[in-house]
Each structure stands twice: as C-alpha cells, then as structure tokens.
Scaffold this active site. Structure first.
Site, PDB file in Angstrom:
ATOM      1  N   HIS A  40       0.851  -1.209   0.000  1.00 25.42           N
ATOM      2  CA  HIS A  40       0.000   0.000   0.000  1.00 25.42           C
ATOM      3  C   HIS A  40       0.877   1.247   0.000  1.00 25.42           C
ATOM      4  O   HIS A  40       1.953   1.278   0.614  1.00 25.42           O
ATOM      5  CB  HIS A  40      -0.993  -0.010   1.150  1.00 25.42           C
ATOM      6  CG  HIS A  40      -0.395   0.062   2.519  1.00 25.42           C
ATOM      7  ND1 HIS A  40      -0.018   1.237   3.098  1.00 25.42           N
ATOM      8  CD2 HIS A  40      -0.129  -0.904   3.432  1.00 25.42           C
ATOM      9  CE1 HIS A  40       0.451   1.004   4.312  1.00 25.42           C
ATOM     10  NE2 HIS A  40       0.399  -0.293   4.544  1.00 25.42           N
TER      11      HIS A  40
ATOM     12  N   ASP B  42      -0.499   4.315   0.780  1.00 24.73           N
ATOM     13  CA  ASP B  42      -1.011   5.293   1.765  1.00 24.73           C
ATOM     14  C   ASP B  42      -0.278   5.132   3.092  1.00 24.73           C
ATOM     15  O   ASP B  42       0.165   4.045   3.458  1.00 24.73           O
ATOM     16  CB  ASP B  42      -2.529   5.157   1.953  1.00 24.73           C
ATOM     17  CG  ASP B  42      -2.961   3.755   2.357  1.00 24.73           C
ATOM     18  OD1 ASP B  42      -2.490   2.771   1.730  1.00 24.73           O
ATOM     19  OD2 ASP B  42      -3.765   3.628   3.303  1.00 24.73           O
TER      20      ASP B  42
ATOM     21  N   ASP C 242       6.297   1.373   6.980  1.00 25.67           N
ATOM     22  CA  ASP C 242       4.904   0.941   6.724  1.00 25.67           C
ATOM     23  C   ASP C 242       4.324   1.763   5.593  1.00 25.67           C
ATOM     24  O   ASP C 242       3.673   2.761   5.843  1.00 25.67           O
ATOM     25  CB  ASP C 242       4.088   1.070   8.007  1.00 25.67           C
ATOM     26  CG  ASP C 242       2.679   0.533   7.870  1.00 25.67           C
ATOM     27  OD1 ASP C 242       2.373  -0.106   6.863  1.00 25.67           O
ATOM     28  OD2 ASP C 242       1.871   0.791   8.788  1.00 25.67           O
TER      29      ASP C 242
ATOM     30  N   GLU D  77      -5.130   1.082   2.311  1.00 23.99           N
ATOM     31  CA  GLU D  77      -4.967  -0.049   3.232  1.00 23.99           C
ATOM     32  C   GLU D  77      -5.226   0.394   4.665  1.00 23.99           C
ATOM     33  O   GLU D  77      -5.858  -0.307   5.449  1.00 23.99           O
ATOM     34  CB  GLU D  77      -3.563  -0.656   3.113  1.00 23.99           C
ATOM     35  CG  GLU D  77      -3.391  -2.004   3.831  1.00 23.99           C
ATOM     36  CD  GLU D  77      -3.126  -1.918   5.342  1.00 23.99           C
ATOM     37  OE1 GLU D  77      -3.417  -2.868   6.061  1.00 23.99           O
ATOM     38  OE2 GLU D  77      -2.635  -0.865   5.796  1.00 23.99           O
ATOM     39  N   GLU D  78      -4.750   1.593   4.992  1.00 23.79           N
ATOM     40  CA  GLU D  78      -4.869   2.074   6.382  1.00 23.79           C
ATOM     41  C   GLU D  78      -6.319   2.383   6.773  1.00 23.79           C
ATOM     42  O   GLU D  78      -6.617   2.632   7.940  1.00 23.79           O
ATOM     43  CB  GLU D  78      -3.985   3.312   6.595  1.00 23.79           C
ATOM     44  CG  GLU D  78      -2.484   3.061   6.413  1.00 23.79           C
ATOM     45  CD  GLU D  78      -1.863   2.173   7.493  1.00 23.79           C
ATOM     46  OE1 GLU D  78      -2.583   1.741   8.398  1.00 23.79           O
ATOM     47  OE2 GLU D  78      -0.650   1.893   7.400  1.00 23.79           O
TER      48      GLU D  78
ATOM     49  N   GLU E  89       4.207  -6.024   4.498  1.00 29.70           N
ATOM     50  CA  GLU E  89       3.956  -5.224   5.717  1.00 29.70           C
ATOM     51  C   GLU E  89       5.152  -5.395   6.655  1.00 29.70           C
ATOM     52  O   GLU E  89       5.876  -6.397   6.575  1.00 29.70           O
ATOM     53  CB  GLU E  89       2.675  -5.713   6.405  1.00 29.70           C
ATOM     54  CG  GLU E  89       1.383  -5.383   5.672  1.00 29.70           C
ATOM     55  CD  GLU E  89       0.906  -3.959   5.921  1.00 29.70           C
ATOM     56  OE1 GLU E  89       1.577  -3.194   6.649  1.00 29.70           O
ATOM     57  OE2 GLU E  89      -0.152  -3.605   5.350  1.00 29.70           O
TER      58      GLU E  89
ATOM     59  N   HIS F  59       3.385   3.424  12.518  1.00 24.38           N
ATOM     60  CA  HIS F  59       2.363   4.333  13.084  1.00 24.38           C
ATOM     61  C   HIS F  59       2.919   5.198  14.223  1.00 24.38           C
ATOM     62  O   HIS F  59       2.164   5.932  14.843  1.00 24.38           O
ATOM     63  CB  HIS F  59       1.120   3.579  13.581  1.00 24.38           C
ATOM     64  CG  HIS F  59       0.339   2.914  12.496  1.00 24.38           C
ATOM     65  ND1 HIS F  59      -1.031   2.795  12.551  1.00 24.38           N
ATOM     66  CD2 HIS F  59       0.708   2.354  11.316  1.00 24.38           C
ATOM     67  CE1 HIS F  59      -1.464   2.162  11.464  1.00 24.38           C
ATOM     68  NE2 HIS F  59      -0.424   1.887  10.696  1.00 24.38           N
TER      69      HIS F  59
END
Lengths: 424, 424
Positions: B101, B103, B134, B168-169, B192, B392
């Site tokens: 991903h 995003d 990530d 994805e998030e 991931e 994150h």
C-alpha cells in the site's frame, strides 16, 4: 405580630398579578453570564419605585480579582452590574442582607423544553422558564416582602439590604464584590431553591482534574501497552475510598439522613484517540464536596496526598503519578448555629404561617452563603421558594402560591428580626 | 539457483544508492489518505522505466462501494489512483501478486519526531520518515527484486503483478478494487513490516462503539443518579470476559506464545459534560480482533449477544441496554496453509539467504491479505522488511541492509515460484 400579618397578607394577596408580572419580565430577559444588564435594569426600576437607596456598580479592580476566593472565567464585568437597594431602618434594630443572584445558567437543549425557556409562560399556577426557580422567583418574593412592609406603613428599626448580584453560577464574584465593598449585616438570607426547607449548612465544592497516564501500543498486541482506562478505573476506586473516609468524619446530626454528606462526583471521563490503540491518557474531571467546617486549602491538600498514596498499591503510579489540577468554579462551604437568633426567628414565623415546623436540612450544594460566612463573617441561612429538582434542568418552573407564601414569611421575619418603630 | 543468486546479489549491491534514493523520494511525498497521487506518480515512472505493463485507475463505482467488504470514509477516489505494473511471464509458470500500500497514516505530533517526518533523512544506515517502514520500504524492495531479475536477463515463466494500492490504512478499498477488477494470481506476498518474520495467519479486526447510559443528578446528591462511568466499567469488565472466552477457543499452535491471540482493545472512553453532574452517557470505542477462521458477521453476532447478556448481572441494563454500533475500518482475517508451496518456497529461499530458519508467527493485525484470502481466494503470505515497533509511531524508520536483503529473498522466491524460461 398578628396586626402586621393581616396587613402583609392582604397586600400580598392584592398584588399577586403585579408580582407575577415582575417575575415574567425577569425571566424574559436572558441573564446568562455577561448578559445580566437588562434584568438588572428591571430590578433597578423596581428599587426606585420602592424608594430604596440604590447602589449600582460593575465589579472589578485588583482587590477583587486578586482575592484568594475570587473565581470567575472573566476579570472584567462591563455591562454586568451588581445592584443593591437599601431600605433604611430607623436605627437600633438588627440589619439583614437579602441576597439573590440575577445570573442564570444556559437553557441547554431547547428541544427538551415544553415552553420557550425565556417566554415566562404561566400554566396551572406555575411560571416556567430558565431562572424562574433559580432564582428570580426568590428575588421577586424578597422585593414583594419589602414592598408589603413599606406599603403597610410599617417602619423597621434595622436596615434591609437587598442585593441582586451577578456571577453566583460561576463561583460568587458578585457577592464577593459586595462584601469587599463593605456591605455588612447582622444576618443574611439567600432564597436559593430549597423547596421551602431551611438550610443552616451548605456543602462547599471545588472542581478537580486528574490526568492518568498509560502507555500506548497497537490494539492487536494490547498486552504490550498499559491502558490508561484500566489505570483510571484504579484511580476512581481510590477516590471512592477517599469519599468514604471523608464522610466517615462527618458527625453533625443534620447529615444523619443524607446517604453521602459530602460526595465526590466524577463528572467527566475522556481519553484515548484511536479504537485500535491502547489509550495512553485519561482525564477525569469531578467535583469534591467540602464540609461546612472544612477549609478549601485543607481539602486540596488531603486530596493531593491521597492521590500520591495510590503508588503504594500499584507501582505504575511511582513512575506515572496522577497529575491533580484544580480548575473552574468553587463554592465556599457555610454554616450557621442552629440556635442562632436568625434561625429562631425564621422558624417561628414559618411555623406561624405554615402551621407546621420547617424542615431543617443540610444543603447538598454551595451558594454565595459560604462567602458571607467565611469572608464576611455574617450568619447566613439559605431558604427559598424554588423547586430544587428543576434548577439547571429543562422545564424549570416555580409554583406561584409558594412564592407568595414565601414573601409573607420573609416580610414577617423582617418585622421580627429588624424590629418595628412604634408609630404612635 | 546459485547462478541466479550471484547475479541478483551483485545487481542489488550495485544499485543500493538507486534503491535508497527511490525510498527517500517516496517518503518525501506525504501520501496520507486523499494525497496519494504524487507518490503514485513516482511508482508509475519506475514501472515505465522497468518496462512493465501498467494499469492506472481511480477506484470507484457501485460494484466497489456496495461490496459487503467495502470500508472507507469516502466513496470517491479522485486523485487517488491504484497503480499496477505487470512483468509478463513467458507462460506456464505460477503467477504472483506483490501487493504494497502506498497510503501512510498521519505523522501525529511533530514535536515527537527527531527528524522531519517527510524529509527521508538517512542516518546510520536507516531511512527515517512516515511510511519508511509501513510500507514504502517494502514496496521499494519489491520493485528492486523485479528490476534485479529483469536486469540480470532472467525471463520468468509466471506473471509478476506488482500492485501499489491506496486505502490499506482505512480498510482496504484499494486492494478490494484490484480484486474486483479481476487481478488474480496463484499466490500473494504483502511486505507489511513484520521484522522479516513470515506471517501465515493474520488477525482481522473491526471497530465497535458501545453507548452506555446512566441517569444524571447533581454531584452534591450523586447518590440520586446512576453514573454512566460506573456502568461503563461494568461493561468493560464484561468485555474482558468475552475476550477470555474467545481466546480460549484458539488452539492453533502458531498462537501458543501469544498472550492474547485476538485481543479486544478499548481505545477510547468519553462521557459526561460537567464536573458537577453525574454523567448520563459514556461512549466506549474499541477494536475486536478476529481469528483467521472466523467470519466478521459471526463475531458481530457473538458480541451483540454477549452485550445483551449483561442485563442478567445488573438489572439496570434491562431498561438501559448497551447500544452496540460497528463503524469505521475493518480488516478481514487471513490464513494460508503452513504446507502451502508458497510458504515452502519462501522459507527455503529465506534459509538459503539468511542461513537460518525464518520465524513463522501469527500476525497480531490485519492487512489487505484478508481480502485476497476471503474475497479473491488467493493464498497470501505477509512478510516484510519493516520494523514492526515503529509503524504508526514517531521516528518511524527502516534499516537499509534489511531492505536490500529482503529484495534478494523476494527476487529468488520469484525465480523459484514463477520458474525460469531456459534461454539456450
């Protein structure tokens, strides 16, 4: 007394429409904080009509705002005057302050009101609206009592000092300003909505904030974090124990039927930012009740010490102590001796008018009475015609019969307390 | 294999600066939700340079937004394209999707970052920044693996479908759109940030909201009310019991070392409006982990039933049932057989490159892999070079050595899985 009573009763009975109109006018002026001017204008007009000596001023100045008991979200009071009207006595009688606040709390969600909260609707012998019970109804009754005495040609010996103050709902800056200006009397009556009960004790209160830390982690591995919610629950249980401890010390018989004389209430709990994260902070906000014999500072100290002691139960709090803050409003507790002459005078008159003994109880909330007691050193009774249950709630109302009955009790109490000049 | 390995290793070693630069460029484009366009432009340019067959489209349409597994706060994706680059095989080989991903989650509090989160600073062999781990680092490694194969003149039999997806998030709408568009392969790898562990199980998750009622009262008489905080604590304890019950059912040996295989996390707790009032509502928001073999609908049903059963413990909940809502994101759980050929291929190559066996674990979070498994019916492995702990979080980074090592493992896995056309 009986000769006066008939005159007073008759005048009040004849002037019910006038009193009701005055109350409606006051309710129609929305006097939330910062908007008290138009309500006070009505009070001023009424005091003029009654021939009282009038004092109008916007509180302020360093003596007020730097006072240790000053609490308000503002320091300037432009457009928000205090109003005092004095019915001068002939001298040598006991003086009294009749103190009512003109500010009202906001109406809240209008959807929950059956009537417009600022229309002053009269239905089935009740006047509805924000402030009707808390406490414009009480203020109107005070003015009616004074007017009844004047109209009946009764000349009191002691001064009657009627005070229409701002800021009670925010912690009492209006009354504090009146005390600091030098207004002083031998007794004080405050017509907060007590359901006609007499309150010789007033619970004080303060607002606290507890900031509780956790340690964040992803929710999928929540066992790697420390939930601030879990820690906050620990803090809440710890506060409950403090509440028990503090209440166990209250041995005043007036509190014997009250389940928790000075409760600690957690009113807000907020924390966490994301459903999938372990929350790393919770903020608790609450109110701690302060007993009539307690000092605010002592209570703060006890609370802080108690919160520090939680680390002996859970070592998390050693590295992450609960942060305690005091904020917003505070109300000073108050107390008058049950055998004080003002209590006797009021109780005797009450019994005469209502043909039964008054209910005498401890108040579960603070009023400006605490400031009169602690700062002004004046014995203060809280006693009013409003309906306790509807204060601060939608569909607030007052029962007109009660309001006029209260006016009669106050008029007769003034006669008894201040004394009457013999007009021969 | 060894002949290929040397070529691959050499190419990757020679192209480290190029790979590092690509990662920095991607980190420098802040591709939070709704702002993926400029990052995708870099990916498109790279795919063109590599000579891939390119497909670029903005997801949307009723088939997507009405799909039962569609979850997103938006229904239009203008300026947020998916990008797919296909390295066509010569035919007859196994195909593979490499899905990453583009995003990233917001950077959060900048004060907590040592470096600008969108500068792509390189320090001590690490690249710092939001998305480095990530999962832009993983995406770059996938592209390097493919480019190494192309540059080495190796012709694969099966197709390699590189997907750079949005959303994805927020629950996987980008990958769902790619599946619905018909992209299909014999296996899927998602890079991931797993710390180079291989995840054949993925925990799914959903967000719930529990609305808990109390009854308001003045804090000075708090015993006349019912605190929504107290009731919410009861609800939290009840949820803890559900978590125990649900986890007791998990007997997959891959979960044996995980303290709570499918946790229930309460991430937010909010309620009450005034320190002096008993709170009449608390809202809890949280995440429930979903086991690889569970269906989302079944979990919702179990949760609702469990919440209804709380009234047998406390009659308050008979009249005031907990209101349960499902909202926001969800991630579908996923699973691949431990003996699946893709697991074997990956593990064998891993052992060859790293000279030790891979760590094979169950993932504590969901990824787009669940959608591939449940909707696309494609066996999926989650395995990536990023650092799990910093995803994150502030100061997110990736270790460059790991990224390039990962690229080598992927290139060799592609060779093994897709097969090589003999060029004689």
């Amino acid at each position: 007394m009986n000769e006066y009573r008939q005159k007073i009763q008759k005048w009040i009975s004849n002037n019910r429409p006038k009193g009701t109109r005055l109350l409606k006018q006051l309710v129609q002026e929305k006097s939330t904080q910062g908007h008290e001017g138009s309500s006070q204008a009505i009070i001023i007009e009424k005091c003029r009509e009654m021939g009282l000596e009038i004092d109008i001023w916007e509180p302020g100045g360093t003596a007020l705002v730097n006072h240790p008991y000053f609490v308000s979200p503002r320091e300037k009071f432009k457009g928000s005057p205090n109003v005092i009207g004095v019915l001068k006595g002939s001298g040598a009688g006991r003086s009294i302050i009749l103190n009512g606040h003109i500010d009202v709390v906001p109406e809240g969600d209008r959807e929950q009101w059956q009537f417009d909260p600022f229309a002053g609707e009269e239905v089935d012998g009740k006047v509805f609206g924000r402030g009707s019970t808390d406490m414009k109804g009480g203020n109107v009754a005070l003015l009616l009592a004074m007017e009844a005495i004047i109209s009946a040609g009764i000349r009191l010996k002691g001064d009657v000092i009627f005070q229409s103050v701002i800021e009670e709902e925010s912690g009492g800056a209006g009354t504090l300003a009146a005390i600091l200006k030098g207004y002083k009397a031998d007794g004080v009556i405050i017509p907060e909505p007590t359901n006609m009960k007499i309150f010789p004790r007033q619970q004080g209160s303060m607002w606290f904030r507890c900031i509780v830390e956790g340690r964040s982690a992803h929710g999928g591995t929540r066992y790697q974090g420390v939930s601030a919610i879990d820690k906050a629950i620990h803090v809440i249980r710890h506060i409950e124990k403090l509440e028990m401890r503090r209440n166990a010390r209250i041995n005043d018989p007036l509190y014997k039927d009250i389940p928790i004389p000075i409760p600690i209430n957690i009113g807000k709990m907020t924390g966490g930012t994301w459903p999938s994260s372990v929350p790393d902070q919770i903020v608790l906000e609450g109110r701690i009740g302060v007993g009539p014999d307690e000092k605010l500072e002592d209570v703060k100290e006890e609370f802080a010490g108690w919160m520090a002691s939680i680390s002996t139960q859970d070592s998390w709090f050693v590295e992450h102590p609960v942060k305690v803050e005091w904020f917003g409003a505070q109300w000073v507790p108050g107390k008058i001796d049950l055998n004080h002459d003002l209590m006797k005078s009021l109780s005797t008159v009450y019994k005469e008018v209502k043909e039964k003994a008054p209910v005498i109880e401890a108040s579960p909330w603070g009023t400006d009475g605490g400031l009169f007691t602690k700062i002004g050193n004046m014995p203060t009774v809280v006693f009013g015609p409003g309906v306790t249950e509807v204060a601060h709630y939608p569909n607030e109302y007052i029962v007109l019969d009660t309001l006029f009955e209260y006016a009669e009790i106050i008029a007769l109490t003034l006669i008894d307390w201040c004394g009457v000049e013999n007009v021969s």
